[in-house]
Enzyme design. Sequence first.
Site, PDB file in Angstrom:
ATOM      1  CG  ASP A  27     -32.408  25.514  -8.570  1.00  0.00           C
ATOM      2  OD1 ASP A  27     -32.789  26.589  -8.726  1.00  0.00           O
ATOM      3  OD2 ASP A  27     -31.211  24.911  -8.423  1.00  0.00           O
ATOM      4  CG  PHE A  28     -32.424  26.550 -15.028  1.00  0.00           C
ATOM      5  CD1 PHE A  28     -32.741  25.622 -16.002  1.00  0.00           C
ATOM      6  CD2 PHE A  28     -31.444  27.680 -15.409  1.00  0.00           C
ATOM      7  CE1 PHE A  28     -32.396  25.806 -17.457  1.00  0.00           C
ATOM      8  CE2 PHE A  28     -30.854  27.380 -16.828  1.00  0.00           C
ATOM      9  CZ  PHE A  28     -31.302  26.643 -17.720  1.00  0.00           C
ATOM     10  CG  ASP A  62     -28.179  22.004  -7.315  1.00  0.00           C
ATOM     11  OD1 ASP A  62     -27.222  22.225  -7.663  1.00  0.00           O
ATOM     12  OD2 ASP A  62     -29.234  22.843  -7.382  1.00  0.00           O
TER      13      ASP A  62
END
Length: 527
Positions: free
Chosen positions: A282-283, A465
């Site tokens: 994920d970014f 996250d």
Amino acid sequence: MTTTRIDPRRHHAVLFDLDGVLTDTASVHAAAWQRLFDRYLADRPPSPLEDHRAFTAADYRQHVDGKPRVDGVLDFLRSRGIRLPRGASSDPAGRETGHGLGRLKDRYFHDALETGGVAVFDDAVALVESLRRHDIHTAVISGSRNCALVLDRAGIADLFDVRVDGVLAEELHLPGKPDPAVFLEAARRLDTPPSRCVVVEDAQSGVHAARSGGFALVLGVARAGPPSRLLDAGADTVVATLADVAVAESDELLLSEVPDALTHWADIADRLRGRRPVLLLDFEGTLAPIRQDPSRVTLPLRTRVVLQLLARHCPVVISSGRDLRDLRRRVRVARAWYAGSHGFELLAPGGEPIAHHAAETALPDLGEAERLLAIEVGSVPGVLVDRTRFALAVHYRNARPAEVDQVISVVRRIGDERLTLRVAYGRRVVELLPNTYWNKGRALRWLMDEAGLTHSAVTPVFAGDDRTDEDAFHEIHDDGIGIVVLGGEHGGRLTWAHYRVDGPRSLCTLLTHVTSLLRGSTTGRLP
């Protein structure tokens, strides 16, 4: 009888209707309604076009139960051929309007509470307490303006994280059941998507509302009467008592119990040796720190260097809610795969974008929603309307608290008016997405299939996250490695991840170790 189980792995919140589920005030409400309507019909001049028979239990269930009181007044009288104006909230008790008769009913209800008090269902209290021991959030829903009073009289107000009642619904202009708005508002306030919420209802209108709202499990409670009425309305299952509902034991761990990935690097290395890892990362919040202003999110230089080295040795997929062009511009790793717009589009190194077919049908409605939101909330201070190809995000992180509820209400209304769109909630953001069954777990498998990365020797490694990343952690739990990236308060959240790291910087260190392993080094350091 078979026990119905609420599973903490899939259900993160439970929304309870009040009357008839938690408290035995449904009978008090029914008696107040009967007193109101029987007196009103008896005093009204006879008319061949009107039915003045006494109010019945069937009338209560069909026309009144679970609805805001004004809607209940007007719907029942309309069924008897009587049409009254809605009136205004300032109408005095007894005036021949929806509000006037509703206020009189409220007076009768208060009289009954003073006389008889509030009876609480012990099975409901036991279930709520069990849910809270398992760190599952709870909310109470009621169309009544007396919800707070009832909870206080019953002594159970402190058992619920959120209350959405008739007072709040009127303030936010939320339509009543069978519209799902009150349930969706409770889910939003719990920061939990409907796909992770259970609704417990005893009224047909409430079951209809929960089913149309896309909730994970709609549980009917038929303390009296046939369960078929709730099953026909759309309940997934119906119980006669909440003693037949239990919380399932979960294989998930609390975040505080998840092993630290850097401390247990040797175990991770053993799982990766001789395998072909596929890194799905994920970014925002995972590779890059979250910023107050989403336009200022950047990938740290050290992380970019590590990803460039990794991409030479194994597939690296970087995913984001941002569209592909924006994501590539911020990441700039030449050999990586990019998954934009929540995984609805995929770009291979040097290839052409691949779009999810079902999402493309939503493009016209996304365009119209973007136009309307720009008009209605685009000028609100602190609100940012951000359009990607397959998503429309309204960020309210910097908005005044007094503006937030109205902004979310506008987004939800615009989304609800378009069948191709659905509303999703994230960290201080509400989004409109294509209305197709989609989550990060399904997106992850679709991306791997499209990229040809499904060989038996492949080990997916996913890092994320957010609570929404749990679908992806769950998807790879048996054949991959999940890394949850901590960043802020998580409370008693459960996770399917195998390991944790303390923020994007620690994840970068872990990826450095992976790079060294793939290059045949044992030092865990980059040259």
